[in-house]
Design an enzyme around this catalytic site. Sequence first.
Site, PDB file in Angstrom:
ATOM      1  N   ARG A 234       0.838  -1.190   0.000  1.00 38.35           N
ATOM      2  CA  ARG A 234       0.000   0.000   0.000  1.00 38.35           C
ATOM      3  C   ARG A 234       0.878   1.246   0.000  1.00 38.35           C
ATOM      4  NH1 ARG A 234      -5.114  -0.349   3.933  1.00 38.35           N
ATOM      5  NH2 ARG A 234      -5.969   0.900   2.204  1.00 38.35           N
ATOM      6  N   SER A 235       0.360   2.331  -0.569  1.00 40.01           N
ATOM      7  CA  SER A 235       1.087   3.587  -0.698  1.00 40.01           C
ATOM      8  C   SER A 235       2.367   3.349  -1.516  1.00 40.01           C
ATOM      9  CB  SER A 235       1.377   4.174   0.689  1.00 40.01           C
ATOM     10  OG  SER A 235       1.775   5.524   0.581  1.00 40.01           O
TER      11      SER A 235
END
Length: 389
Positions: A234-235
């Site tokens: 994620r990110s």
Amino acid sequence: MSSDDPAPIHFKDADYDGQLGRTLSMAVVHAADLGEAMAAARRVHHPDRDAWFTSWAHAAETAEQAATDAAKAGDPVSARDAWLRASEYRRQSWYFLRSDLDDPRVQEGHRRHVDDFVAATALMDHPAEPVRIPYEDTTLRGYVFTPDASGTPRPTIVMLCGYDSTAEYSWADVPAALARGYNVLVFEGPGQGGVLIEQRRYFRPDWENVLTPVLDWLLARPEVDASRVVLFGRSFAGYLAPRAAAFEHRIAALVCDPAQPEMADRLPEGAIAKVAAPIVRQQMRMNARRREFFAARMATHGLTEIEDYFAELHRFSMLSLAGGITCPTLIVEAEHDFAGGSGRRLADAVSAPVELLHLTAEQGADGHCAGLGQQLWAGKVYSWLAQTL
């Protein structure tokens, strides 16, 4: 704020408002209290890095005292939750100070962020083991969480940290996995958390050389079903995870949110590229927020010059390698995610089955990594995993 940003929560400044949203979303996992967090935000009348630090450090101290008092009263549940809140508030306190890793507020804030979380793990009602994973000539710090102590081999999720997150902040995604019967490993690699702040090891683009020794260590554990290891990115880990999965084929499924296969995609090209660095350098001289924005990111790469940073981002490139991803892949694209927009490009390059999941403001799951819509995110992702594994 612009039309590309999620609806504001409290601050007009999108950076400060986005960070407030991150902490508010932690309430789902008992690592924030909505009232407590909003009170911290209201104390920051005119957002700047010093006021931000003071307010969130105060919130952390209050939660730490609450944890101590609850423990003395014989209330371990309240103590655990207060330690979780304190850890998150400590992380938030030094978020806008990360351009100077030697700042005592960063050093002390990070240490207490970790200590508070470790105190919480000792009170959890499921196994939560701090671990050190061998890596080159050092170790990487992390945690292994399991639904119970039976040692039964289970599917296991490896959760990577992002540009500015820590192993402790990764708790945000852990309870949803445990509730569905998964083990979880969270760990920090070069450029992240204590590996950056304490060891001064910086990001590297070839993340497969980080993940492979981690998997070697993980798959030797008896509670891990080696045929069902899932990788979450994620990110910024929306680059790290697919890059590693292109080489590491012990992964049974991959989740990217959002996909960031080419980190230089947002840099200007052509004639504008020649003047971009001088313009940004001037912006950093004149605007404290722009200075912190770029300097904090440069610090994770061990760089101090904007030209070097732009050149470094070109090294974080994996689209040409995406054909090496052979496991089923889910790519999440949330509306108004400033890092999104490359999901389709990665999906088209992957050789394995790919599903592209769109989340929207109408659903309440817009913004970076779905913003405040974390339960919606988990429901969609784990339903996909249930059908995939």
